[in-house]
Design a protein around this motif. Structure first.
Motif, PDB file in Angstrom:
ATOM      1  N   MET A  74       2.758  58.950  81.700  1.00 34.43           N
ATOM      2  CA  MET A  74       2.694  57.495  81.778  1.00 34.43           C
ATOM      3  C   MET A  74       1.368  57.093  82.401  1.00 34.43           C
ATOM      4  SD  MET A  74       5.273  54.749  82.383  1.00 34.43           S
ATOM      5  CE  MET A  74       4.859  53.104  82.811  1.00 34.43           C
ATOM      6  N   ASP A  75       0.717  56.089  81.819  1.00 35.55           N
ATOM      7  CA  ASP A  75      -0.567  55.665  82.368  1.00 35.55           C
ATOM      8  C   ASP A  75      -0.359  54.698  83.526  1.00 35.55           C
ATOM      9  OD1 ASP A  75      -0.595  52.848  81.370  1.00 35.55           O
ATOM     10  OD2 ASP A  75      -0.589  53.827  79.417  1.00 35.55           O
ATOM     11  N   SER A  76      -1.401  54.522  84.323  1.00 39.39           N
ATOM     12  CA  SER A  76      -1.295  53.676  85.518  1.00 39.39           C
ATOM     13  C   SER A  76      -1.705  52.230  85.243  1.00 39.39           C
ATOM     14  CB  SER A  76      -2.150  54.269  86.639  1.00 39.39           C
ATOM     15  OG  SER A  76      -3.492  54.358  86.210  1.00 39.39           O
ATOM     16  N   TYR A  77      -1.674  51.820  83.982  1.00 36.06           N
ATOM     17  CA  TYR A  77      -2.035  50.456  83.608  1.00 36.06           C
ATOM     18  C   TYR A  77      -0.802  49.822  82.977  1.00 36.06           C
ATOM     19  CZ  TYR A  77      -6.502  52.648  84.263  1.00 36.06           C
ATOM     20  OH  TYR A  77      -7.559  53.344  84.785  1.00 36.06           O
ATOM     21  N   PRO A  78      -0.022  49.101  83.766  1.00 37.82           N
ATOM     22  CA  PRO A  78       1.262  48.587  83.296  1.00 37.82           C
ATOM     23  C   PRO A  78       1.156  47.516  82.216  1.00 37.82           C
ATOM     24  CG  PRO A  78       0.772  47.692  85.459  1.00 37.82           C
ATOM     25  CD  PRO A  78      -0.298  48.708  85.143  1.00 37.82           C
ATOM     26  N   ASP A  79       0.052  46.784  82.209  1.00 41.26           N
ATOM     27  CA  ASP A  79      -0.092  45.753  81.194  1.00 41.26           C
ATOM     28  C   ASP A  79      -1.502  45.780  80.622  1.00 41.26           C
ATOM     29  OD1 ASP A  79      -1.597  44.694  83.238  1.00 41.26           O
ATOM     30  OD2 ASP A  79      -0.503  42.815  83.389  1.00 41.26           O
ATOM     31  N   ASP A  80      -1.664  45.073  79.504  1.00 43.70           N
ATOM     32  CA  ASP A  80      -2.949  45.070  78.813  1.00 43.70           C
ATOM     33  C   ASP A  80      -4.063  44.438  79.639  1.00 43.70           C
ATOM     34  OD1 ASP A  80      -2.006  46.392  76.603  1.00 43.70           O
ATOM     35  OD2 ASP A  80      -1.565  44.566  75.466  1.00 43.70           O
ATOM     36  N   LYS A  81      -3.733  43.413  80.424  1.00 47.83           N
ATOM     37  CA  LYS A  81      -4.785  42.741  81.203  1.00 47.83           C
ATOM     38  C   LYS A  81      -5.408  43.682  82.227  1.00 47.83           C
ATOM     39  CE  LYS A  81      -3.562  37.990  80.510  1.00 47.83           C
ATOM     40  NZ  LYS A  81      -3.588  36.663  81.022  1.00 47.83           N
ATOM     41  N   SER A  82      -4.600  44.444  82.928  1.00 50.69           N
ATOM     42  CA  SER A  82      -5.165  45.388  83.909  1.00 50.69           C
ATOM     43  C   SER A  82      -5.923  46.503  83.209  1.00 50.69           C
ATOM     44  CB  SER A  82      -4.073  45.958  84.815  1.00 50.69           C
ATOM     45  OG  SER A  82      -3.121  46.684  84.063  1.00 50.69           O
ATOM     46  N   LEU A  83      -5.451  46.926  82.054  1.00 48.75           N
ATOM     47  CA  LEU A  83      -6.143  47.964  81.293  1.00 48.75           C
ATOM     48  C   LEU A  83      -7.500  47.462  80.801  1.00 48.75           C
ATOM     49  CD1 LEU A  83      -6.187  50.751  79.940  1.00 48.75           C
ATOM     50  CD2 LEU A  83      -4.962  49.731  78.004  1.00 48.75           C
ATOM     51  N   VAL A  84      -7.543  46.260  80.264  1.00 52.38           N
ATOM     52  CA  VAL A  84      -8.801  45.693  79.779  1.00 52.38           C
ATOM     53  C   VAL A  84      -9.772  45.488  80.939  1.00 52.38           C
ATOM     54  CG1 VAL A  84      -9.846  43.615  78.766  1.00 52.38           C
ATOM     55  CG2 VAL A  84      -7.829  44.656  77.697  1.00 52.38           C
ATOM     56  N   ALA A  85      -9.277  44.993  82.058  1.00 51.51           N
ATOM     57  CA  ALA A  85     -10.150  44.785  83.229  1.00 51.51           C
ATOM     58  C   ALA A  85     -10.771  46.111  83.676  1.00 51.51           C
ATOM     59  CB  ALA A  85      -9.358  44.157  84.369  1.00 51.51           C
ATOM     60  N   ALA A  86      -9.987  47.171  83.694  1.00 51.64           N
ATOM     61  CA  ALA A  86     -10.516  48.479  84.087  1.00 51.64           C
ATOM     62  C   ALA A  86     -11.522  48.993  83.063  1.00 51.64           C
ATOM     63  CB  ALA A  86      -9.377  49.477  84.263  1.00 51.64           C
ATOM     64  N   CYS A  87     -11.260  48.765  81.781  1.00 55.50           N
ATOM     65  CA  CYS A  87     -12.201  49.191  80.730  1.00 55.50           C
ATOM     66  C   CYS A  87     -13.526  48.461  80.858  1.00 55.50           C
ATOM     67  CB  CYS A  87     -11.610  48.939  79.345  1.00 55.50           C
ATOM     68  SG  CYS A  87     -10.270  50.042  78.897  1.00 55.50           S
ATOM     69  N   VAL A  88     -13.454  47.151  81.073  1.00 52.46           N
ATOM     70  CA  VAL A  88     -14.668  46.341  81.218  1.00 52.46           C
ATOM     71  C   VAL A  88     -15.462  46.772  82.450  1.00 52.46           C
ATOM     72  CG1 VAL A  88     -15.499  43.990  81.666  1.00 52.46           C
ATOM     73  CG2 VAL A  88     -13.751  44.384  79.913  1.00 52.46           C
TER      74      VAL A  88
END
Length: 184
Positions: free
Chosen positions: A1-15
């Motif tokens: 399981m990844d540590s990014y529960p939602d798309d917004k936190s995942l996108v913020a980390a990617c950016v």
């Protein structure tokens, strides 16, 4: 399981440049984006190259996503545009303009087939007709939108759709596809 529960936190980390987040993003959205690429190249290696080029565009523009629609849809749209851009540099295929050929076809022939069988048959279509068929039948674009995207007339779009339907009908009515290979 990844540590990014939602798309917004995942996108913020990617950016922010988090490589682990970018890998998670790629693994989450690449499978659906690959479906877009496979429409334009039945060759898996070429489709993967198209996918990687498209995902690079996604990562370049990720900070501009405005959260006004589906992130998955946005990714698919960018990958589609990137794929089309890669094919634009290639020489154009000759096309024939014939108006008013958008005739309905019998839908009952496809009911006995499975999705992988249909994809295999669709991959046999000529490239431009396959592209028009996918945009119309799968993506839901109308002929005006297809004509604009592929830079030819609506009549040409209608002709290619009709041609794809004719070929599909002939293939579906052939003996090779009359027997369901999964039936007992």
């Amino acid at each position: 399981m990844d540590s990014y529960p939602d798309d917004k936190s995942l996108v913020a980390a990617c950016v922010a440049g988090d490589r682990r987040a970018q890998e998670v993003f790629y693994r989450r959205y690449a499978p659906t984006a690959l479906v877009v690429c496979r429409r334009y190249s039945p060759d898996r290696e070429e489709a993967m190259a198209l996918l990687n080029g498209g995902m690079m565009k996604v990562f370049e523009k990720l900070a501009t996503f405005r959260w006004e629609g589906s992130l998955e849809g946005w990714v698919k749209r960018l990958v589609f545009r990137s794929t089309i851009d890669q094919f634009r540099g290639q020489p154009r295929r000759p096309t024939l303009e014939v108006a008013d050929w958008d005739q309905p076809t019998e839908a009952s022939a496809t009911h006995s087939l499975y999705a992988d069988d249909l994809c295999r048959i669709i991959d046999m279509l000529p490239e431009t007709s396959k592209e028009v068929f996918w945009l119309f039948a799968v993506e839901g674009f109308n002929h005006a939108e297809i004509a604009e995207r592929l830079q030819f007339s609506e009549g040409n779009s209608r002709w290619h759709l009709n041609k794809a339907r004719q070929i599909l009908r002939e293939k579906l009515q052939s003996d090779a596809f009359k027997i369901n290979r999964y039936a007992g």
